[in-house]
Design a protein around this motif. Structure first.
Motif, PDB file in Angstrom:
ATOM      1  N   GLY A 147      61.655  25.327 117.716  1.00  0.00           N
ATOM      2  CA  GLY A 147      60.210  25.394 117.487  1.00  0.00           C
ATOM      3  C   GLY A 147      59.443  24.316 118.231  1.00  0.00           C
ATOM      4  N   LYS A 148      60.134  23.266 118.695  1.00  0.00           N
ATOM      5  CA  LYS A 148      59.439  22.199 119.438  1.00  0.00           C
ATOM      6  C   LYS A 148      59.146  22.666 120.859  1.00  0.00           C
ATOM      7  N   LYS A 149      58.118  22.044 121.422  1.00  0.00           N
ATOM      8  CA  LYS A 149      57.755  22.380 122.808  1.00  0.00           C
ATOM      9  C   LYS A 149      58.505  21.440 123.747  1.00  0.00           C
ATOM     10  N   LEU A 150      59.523  21.993 124.404  1.00  0.00           N
ATOM     11  CA  LEU A 150      60.344  21.191 125.308  1.00  0.00           C
ATOM     12  C   LEU A 150      60.075  21.623 126.746  1.00  0.00           C
ATOM     13  N   LYS A 163      68.931  26.368 125.708  1.00  0.00           N
ATOM     14  CA  LYS A 163      69.015  27.782 125.317  1.00  0.00           C
ATOM     15  C   LYS A 163      70.346  28.100 124.638  1.00  0.00           C
ATOM     16  N   ASP A 164      71.436  27.498 125.149  1.00  0.00           N
ATOM     17  CA  ASP A 164      72.775  27.846 124.639  1.00  0.00           C
ATOM     18  C   ASP A 164      73.135  27.113 123.362  1.00  0.00           C
ATOM     19  N   LYS A 165      72.821  25.822 123.295  1.00  0.00           N
ATOM     20  CA  LYS A 165      73.313  25.070 122.153  1.00  0.00           C
ATOM     21  C   LYS A 165      72.318  24.140 121.477  1.00  0.00           C
ATOM     22  N   ILE A 166      71.477  23.449 122.230  1.00  0.00           N
ATOM     23  CA  ILE A 166      70.698  22.378 121.596  1.00  0.00           C
ATOM     24  C   ILE A 166      69.633  22.939 120.646  1.00  0.00           C
ATOM     25  N   ALA A 167      68.868  23.906 121.111  1.00  0.00           N
ATOM     26  CA  ALA A 167      67.793  24.476 120.282  1.00  0.00           C
ATOM     27  C   ALA A 167      67.374  25.827 120.844  1.00  0.00           C
ATOM     28  N   PRO A 168      68.161  26.872 120.569  1.00  0.00           N
ATOM     29  CA  PRO A 168      67.865  28.194 121.149  1.00  0.00           C
ATOM     30  C   PRO A 168      66.472  28.702 120.800  1.00  0.00           C
ATOM     31  N   LYS A 169      65.880  28.203 119.716  1.00  0.00           N
ATOM     32  CA  LYS A 169      64.548  28.692 119.326  1.00  0.00           C
ATOM     33  C   LYS A 169      63.430  27.714 119.698  1.00  0.00           C
ATOM     34  N   ALA A 170      63.735  26.771 120.573  1.00  0.00           N
ATOM     35  CA  ALA A 170      62.683  25.867 121.045  1.00  0.00           C
ATOM     36  C   ALA A 170      61.725  26.648 121.934  1.00  0.00           C
ATOM     37  N   GLN A 171      60.499  26.148 122.056  1.00  0.00           N
ATOM     38  CA  GLN A 171      59.563  26.745 123.025  1.00  0.00           C
ATOM     39  C   GLN A 171      59.805  26.035 124.348  1.00  0.00           C
ATOM     40  N   LEU A 172      60.672  26.637 125.140  1.00  0.00           N
ATOM     41  CA  LEU A 172      61.105  25.951 126.363  1.00  0.00           C
ATOM     42  C   LEU A 172      60.258  26.355 127.566  1.00  0.00           C
ATOM     43  N   GLN A 173      59.642  25.347 128.155  1.00  0.00           N
ATOM     44  CA  GLN A 173      58.885  25.575 129.386  1.00  0.00           C
ATOM     45  C   GLN A 173      59.737  25.099 130.557  1.00  0.00           C
ATOM     46  N   GLN A 174      59.953  25.965 131.536  1.00  0.00           N
ATOM     47  CA  GLN A 174      60.781  25.586 132.678  1.00  0.00           C
ATOM     48  C   GLN A 174      59.929  25.479 133.936  1.00  0.00           C
ATOM     49  N   LEU A 175      59.915  24.302 134.523  1.00  0.00           N
ATOM     50  CA  LEU A 175      59.108  24.072 135.723  1.00  0.00           C
ATOM     51  C   LEU A 175      60.032  23.813 136.922  1.00  0.00           C
ATOM     52  N   GLY A 176      59.423  23.527 138.074  1.00  0.00           N
ATOM     53  CA  GLY A 176      60.209  23.382 139.294  1.00  0.00           C
ATOM     54  C   GLY A 176      60.873  22.029 139.467  1.00  0.00           C
ATOM     55  N   GLN A 189      50.706  18.196 125.222  1.00  0.00           N
ATOM     56  CA  GLN A 189      50.942  19.646 125.234  1.00  0.00           C
ATOM     57  C   GLN A 189      52.432  19.945 125.044  1.00  0.00           C
ATOM     58  N   LEU A 190      53.255  18.923 125.204  1.00  0.00           N
ATOM     59  CA  LEU A 190      54.703  19.062 125.039  1.00  0.00           C
ATOM     60  C   LEU A 190      55.189  18.033 124.034  1.00  0.00           C
ATOM     61  N   ASP A 191      56.295  18.354 123.348  1.00  0.00           N
ATOM     62  CA  ASP A 191      56.885  17.377 122.436  1.00  0.00           C
ATOM     63  C   ASP A 191      57.909  16.501 123.144  1.00  0.00           C
ATOM     64  N   ALA A 192      58.593  17.047 124.149  1.00  0.00           N
ATOM     65  CA  ALA A 192      59.618  16.263 124.838  1.00  0.00           C
ATOM     66  C   ALA A 192      59.947  16.862 126.197  1.00  0.00           C
ATOM     67  N   LEU A 193      60.376  15.982 127.075  1.00  0.00           N
ATOM     68  CA  LEU A 193      60.963  16.395 128.359  1.00  0.00           C
ATOM     69  C   LEU A 193      62.453  16.167 128.203  1.00  0.00           C
ATOM     70  N   THR A 194      63.250  17.186 128.500  1.00  0.00           N
ATOM     71  CA  THR A 194      64.689  16.992 128.302  1.00  0.00           C
ATOM     72  C   THR A 194      65.475  17.201 129.587  1.00  0.00           C
TER      73      THR A 194
END
Ligand code: GLU
Length: 279
Positions: A147-150, A163-176, A189-194
């Protein structure tokens, strides 16, 4: 008749031009591998302070840059014979397959999936996935990240692990690139950069971000950095491995760690043994 003559001359000129281009191409990509070519093309990141960074004056810095420079020297190339090429996370396998670069030293984790497409020398650094959060964030060990914005990067193990293990239901934003996530973190706008702790520490230590962010210190994965080469190029893998062993034994590896991670206060793991992957 006259026209035919001109055409023949042009054709000859074209053949010469093509031949010259082909030769240039060969030496450019350092295809001999053992040196002697004019240039060697090496893939790095351009936006990761402390690892691979293109400085405003056009020079390059970082641990990956230092490791690659050392390896290139062992392969017979001086620093001025290196042509640095930006290889973003999602482009690495293709860049090697196409022959755009001879090798890639770009925070490139060795994984079974990637080994289907490329070969790796190393590992030469062990990092761990972590989270970069605002200094006042309450995300810590045990916090449910679903649910967090990563934010992370397309084609990275960091995004895949979320996606596979840490938090499959996170709101994952993928950038370049990771630098693209920072603004979103700054403006809440984001909770964390991982991604890997080594990369995050480099960002956190930048003058313009000092005091704004913190690493959570969660070791969410093992990231064994390798130097990628084209699939099947075993000769180059062996030469790079010899170079990496020498770099550790003569103290240059320690110096590169101190020079690049010291300012970021990043506590690195000891030098890995060649061929030993920490699962
Ligand atoms: N080391 C991880 C990877 O190879 C994350 C860093 C990166 O994207 O370069 O995917």
């Amino acid at each position: 008749m006259k026209l035919r003559k001109v055409t023949a001359a042009s054709a000859t000129a074209l053949v010469i031009a093509l031949t010259a281009t082909a030769c240039g191409g060969d030496s450019d990509s350092g295809d001999s591998g053992s040196g002697g070519g004019d240039k060697i093309k090496i893939g790095i990141k351009y936006d990761q302070p402390g690892l691979g960074l293109k400085e405003p004056d056009g020079s390059f810095s970082g641990f990956d840059v230092d490791v690659a420079t050392y390896v290139a020297k062992e392969l017979g190339y001086k620093p001025d014979q290196i042509e640095w090429v930006e290889t973003k996370s999602a482009d690495r396998e293709n860049a090697l397959a196409r022959g755009d670069v001879k090798m890639i030293a770009a925070t490139y984790s060795i994984t079974d999936e990637r080994k289907q497409k490329v070969d790796f020398a190393g590992p030469y650094l062990l990092a761990h996935q972590d989270l970069l959060v605002k200094a006042d964030s309450d995300i810590k060990e045990g916090t449910d990240l679903n649910g967090k914005k990563l934010c992370s990067v397309t084609g990275s193990t960091s995004a895949q692990n979320v996606k596979d293990k840490i938090a499959p239901k996170a709101q994952l934003q993928q950038l370049g690139g990771y630098s693209e996530c920072i603004a979103g973190l700054q403006s809440d706008q984001l909770d964390a950069l991982t991604t890997d702790d080594a990369i995050l520490a480099g960002f956190a230590a930048q003058d313009q971000y000092k005091g704004q962010f913190k690493l959570t210190g969660l070791k969410l994965s093992n990231e064994n950095y390798g130097i990628g080469v084209k699939k099947g190029d075993t000769a180059t893998v062996n030469k790079i491995n010899d170079a990496l062993e020498k770099m550790v034994s003569d103290g240059a590896w320690d110096k590169a760690v101190k020079d690049n991670f010291g300012p970021a206060n990043y506590k690195n793991e000891p030098a890995p043994k060649i061929g030993q992957i920490v699962q």
